[in-house]
Design an enzyme around this catalytic site. Structure first.
Site, mmCIF file in Angstrom:
data_model
loop_
_atom_site.group_PDB
_atom_site.id
_atom_site.type_symbol
_atom_site.label_atom_id
_atom_site.label_comp_id
_atom_site.label_asym_id
_atom_site.label_seq_id
_atom_site.Cartn_x
_atom_site.Cartn_y
_atom_site.Cartn_z
ATOM 1 N N ASP A 1 -6.105 -12.454 0.713
ATOM 2 C CA ASP A 1 -6.076 -12.926 2.097
ATOM 3 C C ASP A 1 -6.720 -14.304 2.224
ATOM 4 O O ASP A 1 -6.209 -15.188 2.916
ATOM 5 C CB ASP A 1 -6.816 -11.950 3.014
ATOM 6 C CG ASP A 1 -6.333 -10.519 2.869
ATOM 7 O OD1 ASP A 1 -5.158 -10.326 2.486
ATOM 8 O OD2 ASP A 1 -7.115 -9.600 3.145
ATOM 9 N N ARG B 1 0.866 -1.178 0.000
ATOM 10 C CA ARG B 1 0.000 0.000 0.000
ATOM 11 C C ARG B 1 0.904 1.230 0.000
ATOM 12 O O ARG B 1 1.460 1.611 1.042
ATOM 13 C CB ARG B 1 -0.900 0.014 1.241
ATOM 14 C CG ARG B 1 -1.905 -1.115 1.296
ATOM 15 C CD ARG B 1 -3.064 -0.900 0.318
ATOM 16 N NE ARG B 1 -4.024 -1.985 0.391
ATOM 17 C CZ ARG B 1 -3.967 -3.102 -0.302
ATOM 18 N NH1 ARG B 1 -2.950 -3.278 -1.151
ATOM 19 N NH2 ARG B 1 -4.890 -4.030 -0.193
ATOM 20 N N ALA C 1 -9.466 -10.966 -1.425
ATOM 21 C CA ALA C 1 -9.219 -12.035 -2.406
ATOM 22 C C ALA C 1 -7.897 -12.736 -2.097
ATOM 23 O O ALA C 1 -7.833 -13.964 -1.972
ATOM 24 C CB ALA C 1 -9.199 -11.454 -3.815
#
Length: 308
Positions: free
Chosen positions: A262, A172, A260
């Site tokens: 994870d 991120r 998705a």
């Protein structure tokens, strides 16, 4: 198998697609965090999953912990700090189901999990009872540099003691001061990884490679033993050191891509620990992930879980 997942879970405000002409943003309060999401799905599949994080001693923190426990996640290693609070984020989805985030987490209790040598040593001792230690790029991003160094020192000590390190390269950009710091931290994590679970989009954004073989080769050269490169609906590419193969994904109508990766990670790790082959474990990962993205939110209702 006993797995401990290190990371952060935050209060979640979610809404539908945002457009400039919206007068109000409808919000639904929930919770989410990448390593917590994986912990929930691991617990639902039958793996002992313990979540390692920092939380406050407030009503929202207690509510979240009760939700995790209700999903079977062990919270005995959650460190409660009465002076801190959980982070908060807002998530919205565009027409293709892709996510957009806004974060408020500067004083999140999870940021201070490794802010002293004493905390590091205590956690090292506690984690010695686990078989696998799981963390993500977000686990690395939320702590300051001294804490990050303590985290890596702990991982090295645990790995030297025979514990398996699993790293999900969840990137991120907004959480990092600059891209070079992120590259350095990810490379250090891959060097300690027995199992690396990167995503092609994150690796391209961070390191620039678009070719799957180039991505896997770099991660293997860092020192990772087993690499599972997630490639969305195309599937994943699994490199064991002895072989490299594509495992096809499942194409479905996407509602929300949250969790998705994870959920894929949870199923892959669970079934590998059960003795299944890399290919079968990846197929199970695709089944769970493709189910999760057909529903809104990171954690679907237990009744909507696929049958394995």
């Amino acid at each position: 198998m006993k797995i401990a997942a290190i990371g952060e879970c935050m209060l979640e405000m979610s809404s539908g697609s945002l457009s400039p002409d919206q007068a109000k943003i409808p919000a639904v309060i929930g919770y989410g965090g990448d390593t917590l999401n994986t912990s929930v799905y691991l617990a639902r599949l039958g793996t002992h999953a313990s979540f390692v994080t920092g939380m406050g001693d407030d009503q929202a923190s207690r509510w979240m912990m009760a939700q995790w426990e209700g999903n079977g996640v062990d919270t005995s290693l959650v460190k409660v700090d009465p002076a801190k609070r959980p982070g908060v984020y807002h998530i919205s989805n565009d027409a293709e189901g892709e996510r957009h985030f806004i974060y408020w987490r500067n004083d999140s209790a999870a940021k201070f999990l490794f802010d002293s040598d004493e905390k590091q040593q205590a956690l090292t001792d506690e984690l010695s009872q686990f078989d696998f230690i799981y963390l993500s790029g977000i686990s690395l991003a939320i702590v300051d540099e001294p804490s990050l160094n303590r985290l890596f020192a702990m991982l090295q000590q645990l790995r030297s003691a025979g514990k398996k390190i699993v790293f999900d390269g969840n990137y991120r950009p907004v959480l990092w001061a600059n891209i070079e710091d992120a590259k350095k931290a990810f490379s250090r994590a891959y060097a300690l990884s027995d199992i690396a679970l990167p995503t092609i989009d994150d690796e391209t954004l961070l390191f620039g490679e678009t070719d799957k073989d180039a991505v896997i080769n770099r991660i293997r050269q860092c020192g990772a033993q087993e690499v599972v490169l997630k490639m969305g609906p195309e599937g994943c590419c699994v490199d064991t050191g002895e072989s490299r193969q594509m495992v096809s994904g499942r194409r479905v109508e996407v509602v929300d891509t949250t969790s998705a990766g994870d959920s894929f990670n949870a199923a892959y790790l669970h079934f590998r620990a059960q003795g299944e082959s890399h290919e079968i474990a990846a197929q199970k990962g695709h089944l769970l992930a493709s189910t999760v993205i057909q529903y809104k939110g990171a954690i679907i209702a237990e009744s909507d879980m696929p049958s394995f």
